[in-house]
Design an enzyme around this catalytic site. Structure first.
Site, PDB file in Angstrom:
ATOM      1  N   ASP A   1       0.834  -1.198   0.000  1.00  0.00           N
ATOM      2  CA  ASP A   1       0.000   0.000   0.000  1.00  0.00           C
ATOM      3  C   ASP A   1       0.870   1.250   0.000  1.00  0.00           C
ATOM      4  O   ASP A   1       1.488   1.573   1.015  1.00  0.00           O
ATOM      5  CB  ASP A   1      -0.877  -0.054   1.266  1.00  0.00           C
ATOM      6  CG  ASP A   1      -1.761   1.160   1.427  1.00  0.00           C
ATOM      7  OD1 ASP A   1      -2.036   1.829   0.423  1.00  0.00           O
ATOM      8  OD2 ASP A   1      -2.180   1.425   2.577  1.00  0.00           O
TER       9      ASP A   1
ATOM     10  N   ASP B   1      -1.853   6.146  -5.009  1.00  0.00           N
ATOM     11  CA  ASP B   1      -2.127   5.155  -3.965  1.00  0.00           C
ATOM     12  C   ASP B   1      -2.491   3.788  -4.554  1.00  0.00           C
ATOM     13  O   ASP B   1      -3.597   3.605  -5.069  1.00  0.00           O
ATOM     14  CB  ASP B   1      -3.271   5.671  -3.081  1.00  0.00           C
ATOM     15  CG  ASP B   1      -3.562   4.728  -1.915  1.00  0.00           C
ATOM     16  OD1 ASP B   1      -2.755   3.808  -1.663  1.00  0.00           O
ATOM     17  OD2 ASP B   1      -4.607   4.920  -1.259  1.00  0.00           O
TER      18      ASP B   1
END
Ligand SMILES: *[C@@H]1O[C@H](CO)[C@@H](O)[C@H](O)[C@H]1NC(C)=O
Ligand SMILES: *[C@@H]1O[C@H](CO)[C@@H](O)[C@H](O)[C@H]1NC(C)=O
Ligand SMILES: *[C@@H]1O[C@H](CO)[C@@H](O)[C@H](O)[C@H]1NC(C)=O
Ligand SMILES: *[C@@H]1O[C@H](CO)[C@@H](O)[C@H](O)[C@H]1NC(C)=O
Ligand SMILES: *[C@@H]1O[C@H](CO)[C@@H](O)[C@H](O)[C@H]1NC(C)=O
Ligand SMILES: *[C@@H]1O[C@H](CO)[C@@H](O)[C@H](O)[C@H]1NC(C)=O
Ligand SMILES: *[C@@H]1O[C@H](CO)[C@@H](O)[C@H](O)[C@H]1NC(C)=O
Ligand SMILES: *[C@@H]1O[C@H](CO)[C@@H](O)[C@H](O)[C@H]1NC(C)=O
Ligand SMILES: *[C@@H]1O[C@H](CO)[C@@H](O)[C@H](O)[C@H]1NC(C)=O
Ligand SMILES: *[C@@H]1O[C@H](CO)[C@@H](O)[C@H](O)[C@H]1NC(C)=O
Ligand SMILES: *[C@@H]1O[C@H](CO)[C@@H](O)[C@H](O)[C@H]1NC(C)=O
Length: 415
Positions: free
Chosen positions: A127, A306
């Site tokens: 992530d 992201d």
């Protein structure tokens, strides 16, 4: 030259029409170039004739905005000043939001790592929108059956820091436990003294059905670390475990990979176009523009790149102007818009002067209902923010490089 490639899989959630093949954790190995896990059906968008899961999309939007607000809060605690993008977002109000999400953590790019000596194996969600590593431990009973759990007592490199942690997502989900330092390996690269969270509590949203990975590895910068600790990749760089302080993603249906310590030049073509990170916390850069069917609709904007977000989430007025340029488009609910399924628009984002197209297949998230001829677009609006969160709807179309050494993000066309 230490470069390794770790292949991994995406677990889809946002579509419901096509059965999701379960990702197998069983065949995960850690040798070079090994396929860690691969689901055949990798598209997170239903696309085409399939029906989009509207509630999953809405939950996803809420939880990813909440995640970014969590990063803003950590940034403020770590640096003593408000995050420059936090301005309009009313962090305190949002982070107390009472929406409880059960199963929104499903779309993730996961692969294998080991923790401890002898090595204990885990899958983690990679992530770029957070900076901390956590897995569950042997004391975790609720929501941890089916996850591999960390045995500190079996590891001779485990060191308790006697510091609690709690990562609370604004959507009601959380993980909590104690911090340790440990030896962590990604493929054959090993980093020592890595601060990590050993969680004895996983809320329902992290149960194995909702969250197939065992844990999560944040790949952002230290200033948004809840532990206030050096993240794994930066630690690996400071321990001289790689010549090239870069990691790069290829996130496509036919073989996704995370390359650690440089670029995989077989995965892209041409040169990368780089843009500087404007604030080292998230991977935050300026996007030049958004173009719809050849017409520019949105100008220079701050965006967070992201891998942990599926959608592209923009601020509401900008998103409105994008769909205004799409014939037949309509606003539905929760910042979502539809367009006629038989006229999927050509949308592209421009970074550093180079334009990257979003393929129609990826932009189209599927029909808004069974009988509808309207389809949902992969760019959604949010009122609370001036910045954008750019996730997989864009990243699936490009090779993306995260250059820690030079503080920049690069994009190239896929090979
Ligand atoms: C849509 O996603 C939600 C999770 O947000 C899930 O509970 C529900 O079962 C899904 N619906 C369908 C039809 O798959
Ligand atoms: C730690 O465990 C590894 C792997 O089992 C072993 O090779 C090593 O000797 C152990 N080190 C110590 C200090 O016990
Ligand atoms: C990891 O594997 C790659 C590819 O096999 C190799 O080039 C590299 O030297 C290895 N690194 C270490 C630390 O063993
Ligand atoms: C890890 O920490 C130990 C004890 O604090 C220290 O002796 C060792 O040199 C550190 N290793 C690295 C690679 O930083
Ligand atoms: C890494 O390399 C630099 C420069 O060669 C050196 O100064 C530093 O001590 C090394 N760090 C470690 C942890 O080996
Ligand atoms: C890719 O990198 C390898 C190793 O650095 C090099 O040998 C090869 O020529 C490169 N290929 C291309 C197409 O640049
Ligand atoms: C890539 O950059 C190099 C060096 O700047 C240049 O020589 C080359 O023509 C570029 N390649 C492409 C495809 O633009
Ligand atoms: C990006 O940052 C580097 C140094 O950090 C600087 O030399 C370069 O001019 C910057 N690029 C732009 C477009 O601002
Ligand atoms: C671009 O915008 C102009 C002015 O609004 C409009 O006339 C034109 O049709 C648009 N072009 C496309 C390709 O949509
Ligand atoms: C884009 O906007 C940022 C602030 O959000 C500003 O710092 C930057 O100079 C702008 N870039 C251009 C090319 O206008
Ligand atoms: C991007 O899309 C435009 C049409 O919208 C097309 O002309 C162009 O060739 C595409 N670029 C690439 C690299 O596919």
């Amino acid at each position: 030259m230490l470069t390794i490639t770790l292949l991994f899989a995406v677990t889809p959630i946002l579509s419901s029409a096509i059965p999701v093949e379960q990702v197998s954790h069983g065949d995960a190995t850690l040798t070079y170039g090994t396929k860690v896990a691969l689901s055949k059906r990798t598209s997170i968008t239903a696309g085409g004739d399939s029906v989009a899961n509207v509630s999953a999309i809405l939950n996803h939007r809420t939880s990813r905005i909440a995640k970014v607000h969590k990063g803003f809060s950590a940034y403020e605690r770590n640096t003593g000043r408000a995050h420059p993008l936090a301005g309009g977002s009313n962090v305190a109000k949002r982070s107390n939001g009472a929406v409880t999400l059960d199963d929104d953590h499903n779309d993730m790019w996961q692969g294998a790592i080991t923790i401890g000596m002898p090595p204990q194996r885990f899958t983690v969600d990679f992530d770029t929108g957070s900076s901390d590593l956590f897995v569950a431990n042997i004391w975790c009973h609720e929501n941890c059956d089916g996850h591999n759990v960390y045995h500190a007592e079996h590891s001779n490199t485990s060191k308790a820091l006697f510091k609690p942690f709690r990562l609370s997502y604004g959507d009601g989900s959380f993980v909590a436990g104690l911090q340790y330092t440990e030896t962590v390996s990604i493929s054959n690269i090993t980093v020592e003294n890595q601060t990590m969270g050993s969680a004895s509590l996983y809320s329902e949203g992290f149960g194995p059905n909702a969250f197939p990975a065992d844990g999560l590895m944040g790949m952002g910068f230290q200033s948004i670390s809840e532990y206030k600790a050096t993240p794994v990749f930066q630690n690996l760089v400071s321990q001289n475990k790689t010549d090239d302080a870069v990691f790069a993603f290829k996130l496509t249906k036919d073989g996704s990979e995370l390359h650690i310590g440089g670029l995989n030049n077989a995965s892209y073509k041409g040169n990368l176009t780089y843009v500087n990170v404007t604030e080292q916390g998230f991977w935050q850069v300026n996007m030049d523009s958004v173009t719809v069917n050849g017409n520019q609709t949105v100008g220079n904007t701050s965006v967070i790149i992201d891998t942990g977000t599926t959608l592209i989430i923009g601020n509401s007025p900008a998103v409105k102007s994008i769909y205004a340029a799409i014939p037949g488009s309509k606003e539905t609910s929760g910042g979502m818009y539809t367009f006629p399924c038989d006229a999927v628009p050509d949308v592209s984002l421009t970074f550093g002067g180079k334009t990257f197209n979003i393929s129609r297949d990826v932009f189209n998230m599927g029909k808004s209902s069974d009988s509808s001829t309207e389809c949902l677009g992969g760019i959604v609006g949010a009122d609370e923010q001036d910045y954008w969160i750019v996730g997989d709807i864009f990243l699936r179309n490009v090779y993306s490089a995260f250059d820690v050494g030079k503080g920049r993000v690069g994009f190239a066309d896929l090979a």
